[in-house]
Write a protein that holds these residues in place. Structure first.
Motif, PDB file in Angstrom:
ATOM      1  N   VAL A 142      -8.384  -5.613   5.599  1.00  0.00           N
ATOM      2  CA  VAL A 142      -9.826  -5.868   5.692  1.00  0.00           C
ATOM      3  C   VAL A 142     -10.513  -5.566   4.367  1.00  0.00           C
ATOM      4  O   VAL A 142     -11.370  -6.321   3.892  1.00  0.00           O
ATOM      5  N   GLY A 143     -10.134  -4.435   3.748  1.00  0.00           N
ATOM      6  CA  GLY A 143     -10.718  -4.067   2.467  1.00  0.00           C
ATOM      7  C   GLY A 143     -12.177  -3.664   2.589  1.00  0.00           C
ATOM      8  O   GLY A 143     -12.673  -3.359   3.685  1.00  0.00           O
ATOM      9  N   GLY A 144     -12.898  -3.684   1.486  1.00  0.00           N
ATOM     10  CA  GLY A 144     -14.312  -3.331   1.505  1.00  0.00           C
ATOM     11  C   GLY A 144     -14.531  -1.900   1.970  1.00  0.00           C
ATOM     12  O   GLY A 144     -13.796  -0.986   1.601  1.00  0.00           O
ATOM     13  N   ASP A 145     -15.563  -1.706   2.814  1.00  0.00           N
ATOM     14  CA  ASP A 145     -15.873  -0.366   3.308  1.00  0.00           C
ATOM     15  C   ASP A 145     -14.766   0.205   4.179  1.00  0.00           C
ATOM     16  O   ASP A 145     -14.680   1.428   4.368  1.00  0.00           O
ATOM     17  N   ALA A 146     -13.905  -0.670   4.717  1.00  0.00           N
ATOM     18  CA  ALA A 146     -12.801  -0.200   5.551  1.00  0.00           C
ATOM     19  C   ALA A 146     -11.832   0.664   4.747  1.00  0.00           C
ATOM     20  O   ALA A 146     -11.059   1.437   5.327  1.00  0.00           O
ATOM     21  N   MET A 147     -11.897   0.576   3.425  1.00  0.00           N
ATOM     22  CA  MET A 147     -11.009   1.375   2.597  1.00  0.00           C
ATOM     23  C   MET A 147     -11.309   2.867   2.726  1.00  0.00           C
ATOM     24  O   MET A 147     -10.442   3.707   2.485  1.00  0.00           O
ATOM     25  N   ASN A 148     -12.548   3.220   3.089  1.00  0.00           N
ATOM     26  CA  ASN A 148     -12.846   4.627   3.337  1.00  0.00           C
ATOM     27  C   ASN A 148     -11.985   5.152   4.471  1.00  0.00           C
ATOM     28  O   ASN A 148     -11.463   6.272   4.413  1.00  0.00           O
ATOM     29  N   TRP A 149     -11.829   4.322   5.519  1.00  0.00           N
ATOM     30  CA  TRP A 149     -10.968   4.708   6.632  1.00  0.00           C
ATOM     31  C   TRP A 149      -9.496   4.650   6.236  1.00  0.00           C
ATOM     32  O   TRP A 149      -8.682   5.417   6.743  1.00  0.00           O
ATOM     33  N   HIS A 150      -9.183   3.756   5.316  1.00  0.00           N
ATOM     34  CA  HIS A 150      -7.802   3.683   4.825  1.00  0.00           C
ATOM     35  C   HIS A 150      -7.393   5.019   4.192  1.00  0.00           C
ATOM     36  O   HIS A 150      -6.289   5.522   4.443  1.00  0.00           O
ATOM     37  N   PHE A 151      -8.289   5.591   3.409  1.00  0.00           N
ATOM     38  CA  PHE A 151      -7.998   6.880   2.784  1.00  0.00           C
ATOM     39  C   PHE A 151      -7.884   7.982   3.839  1.00  0.00           C
ATOM     40  O   PHE A 151      -6.978   8.823   3.768  1.00  0.00           O
ATOM     41  N   ARG A 152      -8.801   7.993   4.804  1.00  0.00           N
ATOM     42  CA  ARG A 152      -8.742   9.031   5.843  1.00  0.00           C
ATOM     43  C   ARG A 152      -7.440   8.940   6.634  1.00  0.00           C
ATOM     44  O   ARG A 152      -6.801   9.961   6.927  1.00  0.00           O
ATOM     45  N   LEU A 153      -7.059   7.738   6.979  1.00  0.00           N
ATOM     46  CA  LEU A 153      -5.811   7.556   7.726  1.00  0.00           C
ATOM     47  C   LEU A 153      -4.598   7.928   6.879  1.00  0.00           C
ATOM     48  O   LEU A 153      -3.609   8.461   7.393  1.00  0.00           O
ATOM     49  N   PHE A 160      -2.030   7.793  -6.352  1.00  0.00           N
ATOM     50  CA  PHE A 160      -2.192   7.464  -7.765  1.00  0.00           C
ATOM     51  C   PHE A 160      -2.665   6.024  -7.997  1.00  0.00           C
ATOM     52  O   PHE A 160      -2.627   5.545  -9.126  1.00  0.00           O
ATOM     53  N   THR A 161      -3.071   5.329  -6.943  1.00  0.00           N
ATOM     54  CA  THR A 161      -3.468   3.931  -7.094  1.00  0.00           C
ATOM     55  C   THR A 161      -4.915   3.792  -7.556  1.00  0.00           C
ATOM     56  O   THR A 161      -5.736   4.691  -7.379  1.00  0.00           O
ATOM     57  N   ASP A 162      -5.208   2.644  -8.122  1.00  0.00           N
ATOM     58  CA  ASP A 162      -6.576   2.338  -8.571  1.00  0.00           C
ATOM     59  C   ASP A 162      -6.772   0.832  -8.478  1.00  0.00           C
ATOM     60  O   ASP A 162      -6.034   0.066  -9.103  1.00  0.00           O
ATOM     61  N   ASP A 163      -7.755   0.399  -7.658  1.00  0.00           N
ATOM     62  CA  ASP A 163      -7.990  -1.040  -7.528  1.00  0.00           C
ATOM     63  C   ASP A 163      -8.896  -1.567  -8.627  1.00  0.00           C
ATOM     64  O   ASP A 163      -9.203  -2.765  -8.674  1.00  0.00           O
ATOM     65  N   GLU A 164      -9.341  -0.675  -9.524  1.00  0.00           N
ATOM     66  CA  GLU A 164     -10.176  -1.035 -10.678  1.00  0.00           C
ATOM     67  C   GLU A 164     -11.495  -1.672 -10.253  1.00  0.00           C
ATOM     68  O   GLU A 164     -12.134  -2.380 -11.038  1.00  0.00           O
ATOM     69  N   ALA A 195     -13.568  -0.233  -6.858  1.00  0.00           N
ATOM     70  CA  ALA A 195     -14.373   0.807  -6.229  1.00  0.00           C
ATOM     71  C   ALA A 195     -13.577   2.005  -5.728  1.00  0.00           C
ATOM     72  O   ALA A 195     -14.148   3.060  -5.485  1.00  0.00           O
ATOM     73  N   PHE A 196     -12.270   1.837  -5.562  1.00  0.00           N
ATOM     74  CA  PHE A 196     -11.484   2.902  -4.946  1.00  0.00           C
ATOM     75  C   PHE A 196     -10.300   3.287  -5.829  1.00  0.00           C
ATOM     76  O   PHE A 196      -9.616   2.420  -6.369  1.00  0.00           O
ATOM     77  N   ALA A 197     -10.099   4.593  -5.928  1.00  0.00           N
ATOM     78  CA  ALA A 197      -8.970   5.116  -6.684  1.00  0.00           C
ATOM     79  C   ALA A 197      -8.410   6.324  -5.946  1.00  0.00           C
ATOM     80  O   ALA A 197      -9.141   7.069  -5.298  1.00  0.00           O
ATOM     81  N   GLY A 198      -7.104   6.499  -6.035  1.00  0.00           N
ATOM     82  CA  GLY A 198      -6.465   7.643  -5.409  1.00  0.00           C
ATOM     83  C   GLY A 198      -6.946   8.937  -6.040  1.00  0.00           C
ATOM     84  O   GLY A 198      -7.381   8.950  -7.195  1.00  0.00           O
ATOM     85  N   PRO A 199      -6.862  10.045  -5.315  1.00  0.00           N
ATOM     86  CA  PRO A 199      -7.414  11.310  -5.809  1.00  0.00           C
ATOM     87  C   PRO A 199      -6.672  11.924  -6.983  1.00  0.00           C
ATOM     88  O   PRO A 199      -7.192  12.829  -7.635  1.00  0.00           O
ATOM     89  N   LEU A 200      -5.463  11.460  -7.276  1.00  0.00           N
ATOM     90  CA  LEU A 200      -4.675  12.070  -8.345  1.00  0.00           C
ATOM     91  C   LEU A 200      -4.515  11.172  -9.568  1.00  0.00           C
ATOM     92  O   LEU A 200      -3.702  11.458 -10.442  1.00  0.00           O
ATOM     93  N   THR A 201      -5.273  10.100  -9.647  1.00  0.00           N
ATOM     94  CA  THR A 201      -5.117   9.172 -10.779  1.00  0.00           C
ATOM     95  C   THR A 201      -5.425   9.831 -12.116  1.00  0.00           C
ATOM     96  O   THR A 201      -4.878   9.429 -13.155  1.00  0.00           O
ATOM     97  N   SER A 202      -6.290  10.830 -12.101  1.00  0.00           N
ATOM     98  CA  SER A 202      -6.666  11.480 -13.365  1.00  0.00           C
ATOM     99  C   SER A 202      -5.544  12.349 -13.933  1.00  0.00           C
ATOM    100  O   SER A 202      -5.627  12.789 -15.088  1.00  0.00           O
TER     101      SER A 202
END
Length: 226
Positions: free
Chosen positions: A31-42, A116-120, A122-129
């Motif tokens: 689905v992408g978009g705002d659903a990615m917030n739930w993707h991270f939670r899951l 470590f992912t980054d879609d470049e 709106a969303f990036a994994g928490p350890l990309t830095s």
């Protein structure tokens, strides 16, 4: 026939919670978009469940312990040769254990790469830095490509295997719902511990697992040294 408790409640809840989370991950990714917030939670939920399952595989009920079902060459040979005793088939068979461990390994890789992912966009994994851009690119490529297809393929294979067993009148779903399996009289099999103390231990381990996940995620928020 005799009824034996094979799957304790924590193992059963783990199984169905993991299945629901994986389905949710696939859907939210598509689905992408705002659903990615739930993707991270899951994803964090799956991470927590995997850590819990590793711990539970060491101290959980008899049939949930890795030592009980780990697919050694001898166990695999006996299963494929039709010589496996009830003690090696009441829980996960040798081939079933291979499927379980493969699924866990694939999910570990998928969760790890997702950190470590980054879609470049709106969303990036928490350890990309914490890693270089090249590593972020590799992780993103795996996570969005072969990684997700591997997980989906193993899930499909698992479901097909379950229904294939049903066609052979071997119900794998029932015991994972009720915890119990009926075996022939005279077959001596130990029952898994599944009392209140065992369940309290599972809750403690789940809390520890959630703490581990929180600590890992927070690593990316910590200031760099030097």
């Amino acid at each position: 026939m005799t009824t034996v408790r094979i799957w304790d409640l924590p193992t059963r809840l783990f199984h169905w919670a993991l299945a629901a989370c994986v389905i949710g991950l696939v859907v939210t990714a598509k689905v992408g978009g705002d659903a990615m917030n739930w993707h991270f939670r899951l994803a964090y939920a799956v991470f927590t469940l995997l850590v819990f399952r590793v711990l539970w595989g060491l101290v959980g009920g008899h049939w949930s312990r890795f030592a009980t079902f780990f697919p050694t060459p001898g166990r695999i040979a006996r299963y494929l040769g039709g010589r496996a005793p009830a003690s090696e088939t009441a829980g996960h068979s040798a081939v079933g254990a291979l499927s379980v461990l493969a699924m866990m390994a694939a999910l570990v890789l998928q969760v790890a790469s997702g950190l470590f992912t980054d879609d470049e966009i709106a969303f990036a994994g928490p350890l990309t830095s914490l890693v270089s851009g090249d590593w972020v690119s590799r992780a993103t490529t795996w996570h969005k490509g072969w990684g997700q297809y591997l997980v989906i393929g193993l899930v499909v294979l698992h479901v097909v295997a379950v229904f294939a067993y049903l066609a052979r009148r071997k119900n794998l779903i029932g015991p994972m719902l009720t915890g119990d399996k009926r075996v022939a009289d005279g077959v001596a099999l130990p029952s898994s511990r599944d009392g209140a103390g065992n369940r309290v231990l599972a809750l403690v381990l789940l809390a520890v697992s959630a703490g581990v996940v929180y600590a890992v995620v927070q690593l990316g928020a910590a200031p760099a040294l030097g």
